[in-house]
Design a protein around this motif. Structure first.
Motif, PDB file in Angstrom:
ATOM      1  N   ASP A 139      -0.154   2.947   6.911  1.00 23.52           N
ATOM      2  CA  ASP A 139       0.297   4.106   7.928  1.00 23.52           C
ATOM      3  C   ASP A 139      -0.911   4.480   8.599  1.00 23.52           C
ATOM      4  O   ASP A 139      -0.902   5.641   9.228  1.00 23.52           O
ATOM      5  N   SER A 140      -2.203   4.116   8.440  1.00 27.62           N
ATOM      6  CA  SER A 140      -3.225   4.348   8.981  1.00 27.62           C
ATOM      7  C   SER A 140      -3.877   5.462   8.105  1.00 27.62           C
ATOM      8  O   SER A 140      -4.998   6.042   8.817  1.00 27.62           O
ATOM      9  N   ILE A 141      -3.437   6.121   7.360  1.00 27.78           N
ATOM     10  CA  ILE A 141      -4.027   7.225   6.577  1.00 27.78           C
ATOM     11  C   ILE A 141      -4.744   6.898   5.739  1.00 27.78           C
ATOM     12  O   ILE A 141      -4.343   5.866   4.585  1.00 27.78           O
ATOM     13  N   ILE A 142      -6.095   7.467   5.297  1.00 27.50           N
ATOM     14  CA  ILE A 142      -6.762   7.110   4.145  1.00 27.50           C
ATOM     15  C   ILE A 142      -6.744   8.168   3.042  1.00 27.50           C
ATOM     16  O   ILE A 142      -6.835   9.521   3.404  1.00 27.50           O
ATOM     17  N   HIS A 143      -6.464   7.979   1.970  1.00 25.96           N
ATOM     18  CA  HIS A 143      -6.223   9.001   0.955  1.00 25.96           C
ATOM     19  C   HIS A 143      -7.535   8.875  -0.166  1.00 25.96           C
ATOM     20  O   HIS A 143      -8.010   7.662  -0.359  1.00 25.96           O
ATOM     21  N   ARG A 153      -7.304  14.315  -3.818  1.00 30.58           N
ATOM     22  CA  ARG A 153      -7.959  15.468  -3.186  1.00 30.58           C
ATOM     23  C   ARG A 153      -7.921  15.370  -1.837  1.00 30.58           C
ATOM     24  O   ARG A 153      -8.244  16.675  -1.322  1.00 30.58           O
ATOM     25  N   GLY A 154      -7.184  14.684  -1.145  1.00 33.84           N
ATOM     26  CA  GLY A 154      -6.980  15.072   0.188  1.00 33.84           C
ATOM     27  C   GLY A 154      -6.849  13.550   1.180  1.00 33.84           C
ATOM     28  O   GLY A 154      -6.577  12.886   0.425  1.00 33.84           O
ATOM     29  N   THR A 155      -6.790  13.625   2.548  1.00 34.86           N
ATOM     30  CA  THR A 155      -6.604  12.463   3.011  1.00 34.86           C
ATOM     31  C   THR A 155      -7.446  12.761   4.345  1.00 34.86           C
ATOM     32  O   THR A 155      -7.910  13.674   4.807  1.00 34.86           O
ATOM     33  N   ILE A 156      -7.696  11.328   4.999  1.00 35.47           N
ATOM     34  CA  ILE A 156      -8.372  11.442   6.321  1.00 35.47           C
ATOM     35  C   ILE A 156      -7.266  10.866   7.026  1.00 35.47           C
ATOM     36  O   ILE A 156      -6.894   9.685   7.079  1.00 35.47           O
ATOM     37  N   SER A 157      -6.711  11.529   8.140  1.00 40.20           N
ATOM     38  CA  SER A 157      -5.608  10.977   8.800  1.00 40.20           C
ATOM     39  C   SER A 157      -5.846  10.167   9.970  1.00 40.20           C
ATOM     40  O   SER A 157      -7.042  10.146  10.522  1.00 40.20           O
ATOM     41  N   GLY A 158      -4.886   9.345  10.372  1.00 45.73           N
ATOM     42  CA  GLY A 158      -5.130   8.252  11.279  1.00 45.73           C
ATOM     43  C   GLY A 158      -4.585   9.160  12.573  1.00 45.73           C
ATOM     44  O   GLY A 158      -4.465  10.188  12.807  1.00 45.73           O
ATOM     45  N   HIS A 172      -7.667   5.468  13.039  1.00 43.54           N
ATOM     46  CA  HIS A 172      -6.878   4.237  13.438  1.00 43.54           C
ATOM     47  C   HIS A 172      -5.615   4.433  13.893  1.00 43.54           C
ATOM     48  O   HIS A 172      -4.867   5.388  13.270  1.00 43.54           O
ATOM     49  N   ASN A 173      -5.048   3.446  14.549  1.00 42.36           N
ATOM     50  CA  ASN A 173      -3.516   3.556  15.025  1.00 42.36           C
ATOM     51  C   ASN A 173      -3.132   2.342  14.326  1.00 42.36           C
ATOM     52  O   ASN A 173      -2.484   1.750  14.959  1.00 42.36           O
ATOM     53  N   THR A 190     -14.582   2.940   7.675  1.00 48.92           N
ATOM     54  CA  THR A 190     -12.971   2.297   7.496  1.00 48.92           C
ATOM     55  C   THR A 190     -12.917   1.408   8.616  1.00 48.92           C
ATOM     56  O   THR A 190     -13.549   1.535   9.883  1.00 48.92           O
ATOM     57  N   ALA A 191     -12.262   0.233   8.558  1.00 52.59           N
ATOM     58  CA  ALA A 191     -12.006  -0.681   9.542  1.00 52.59           C
ATOM     59  C   ALA A 191     -10.551  -0.787   9.674  1.00 52.59           C
ATOM     60  O   ALA A 191      -9.827  -0.607   8.556  1.00 52.59           O
ATOM     61  N   GLY A 192      -9.617  -1.116  10.668  1.00 51.20           N
ATOM     62  CA  GLY A 192      -8.573  -1.293  10.700  1.00 51.20           C
ATOM     63  C   GLY A 192      -8.150  -2.538  11.628  1.00 51.20           C
ATOM     64  O   GLY A 192      -8.878  -3.166  12.173  1.00 51.20           O
ATOM     65  N   TYR A 193      -6.836  -2.805  11.611  1.00 49.30           N
ATOM     66  CA  TYR A 193      -6.329  -3.875  12.139  1.00 49.30           C
ATOM     67  C   TYR A 193      -6.080  -3.614  13.633  1.00 49.30           C
ATOM     68  O   TYR A 193      -6.060  -4.579  14.537  1.00 49.30           O
TER      69      TYR A 193
END
Length: 337
Positions: A139-143, A153-158, A172-173, A190-193
């Motif tokens: 879902d492009s979110i980093i936990h 502890r938290g998230t880094i949202s997409g 990331h989308n 972070t890298a994404g598709y």
């Protein structure tokens, strides 16, 4: 005494890899090996076969199967070593992350996750004296999790699809392909598709910058710090070139060209100037980070290579041969000589 530059380059001349005559994979594999990991602190190789709920643990110097662990109800997607906690973490499409004792492989804890987590990365942030691990979701979110308590502890949202102005969005989308901590720069990469590479401040989680250049998905990140002069971020994925970045600059500084197929990853061999890339057709290339020249090319005799890893020891007291291990229907070992 000090070495002159000439001595240093000769001393660290990159030699060649050859197929191992002694290490042969004699195990029966039910399916092609899709993921392969080497964790230096425990000196084990971990393999996961396609659609398998098991992971297999091998001795690094003999390819003997030591453990076979039925780890999940679903397929395993990622394996990571929480080295300071001596735990192995496995992520699966059954929406759990399971934690195993890295010596006995007994199950220690099960964590439920809201979405499939495609990658897990442990980070010991020495600068901040914090030990965390990160997972990247479909879902492009980093936990972000505390490695000692295994609590989130938290998230880094997409990307937010409901947000109108795309130009102001960061992140990331797409599903997350890889996560890489760079301790010396207090940076999480972070890298994404989606082909995007994002740099975040490891303490505040605030965005630092975005590296754009890949036209296709990225799922392999590596940090090379052979010397102060030769520090770079390397990224690889479906594009046929690996990209070299200076993390302080937005544009790529170099492309490693020569593959004709999507790459399966990029790795740097610690304490050496070597960069290794491999593609799905089985072509492996060894590069010199000092000049980005290709020093060796060899082909793995397999229909398809899905993953590779480098095995080594950075502990001077534990002499160990450097090897490239490639995964297809079986493991193929190449020795450095």
């Amino acid at each position: 005494y000090t070495l002159s530059l000439h001595d240093r380059s000769f001393k660290n001349m990159i030699k060649s890899y050859f197929p191992s005559e002694t290490i042969i994979d004699r195990e029966k594999h039910d399916n092609v090996i899709e993921n392969l990991y080497y964790f230096e602190k425990i000196k084990y190789l971990f393999s996961v076969e396609k659609d398998s709920s098991k992971f297999k643990v091998y001795g690094v110097n003999n390819a003997n199967l030591l453990f076979e662990v039925n780890a999940h109800k679903g397929s395993i997607l990622a394996v990571e070593h929480l080295s300071d906690q001596n735990l192995i973490a496995t992520s699966s499409n059954d929406l759990t992350i399971n934690f195993w004792d890295a010596s006995s492989f007994n199950l220690k804890q099960i964590l439920s996750v809201p979405e499939i987590q495609l990658c897990i990365r442990y980070a010991n942030w020495k600068s901040a004296n914090s030990q965390l691990f990160y997972t990247g979701g479909s879902d492009s979110i980093i936990h972000i999790y505390d490695a000692a308590t295994l609590k989130e502890r938290g998230t880094i949202s997409g990307w937010n699809p409901f947000y109108r102005n795309d130009s102001q969005q960061f992140g990331h989308n797409s599903p997350i392909g890889d996560i890489l901590p760079i301790d010396a720069q207090q940076t999480l990469v972070t890298a994404g598709y989606d082909g995007n590479i994002c740099l975040w401040d490891s303490i505040t989680q605030i965005k630092k910058k975005e590296l754009k250049g890949h036209s296709k998905g990225v799922y392999s990140l590596e940090w090379c710090d052979w010397s102060q002069m030769n520090q770079c971020l390397i990224s690889a994925g479906l594009d046929h070139e690996a990209f070299i970045w200076n993390t302080y600059v937005k544009e790529k500084i170099f492309l490693l060209r020569g593959h004709n197929h999507p790459l399966v990853g990029v790795k740097c061999l610690p304490d050496t100037p070597q960069i290794v890339t491999a593609d799905i057709a089985g072509m492996v290339k060894v590069w010199d980070v000092r000049n980005f020249l290709c020093m060796q090319t060899f082909n793995v005799p397999a229909e398809e290579v899905n993953a590779f890893c480098l095995t080594y020891s950075t502990n001077a007291g534990q002499a160990m041969k450097k090897r490239i291990v490639c995964a297809s229907k079986k493991l193929a070992f190449y020795e450095y000589d």
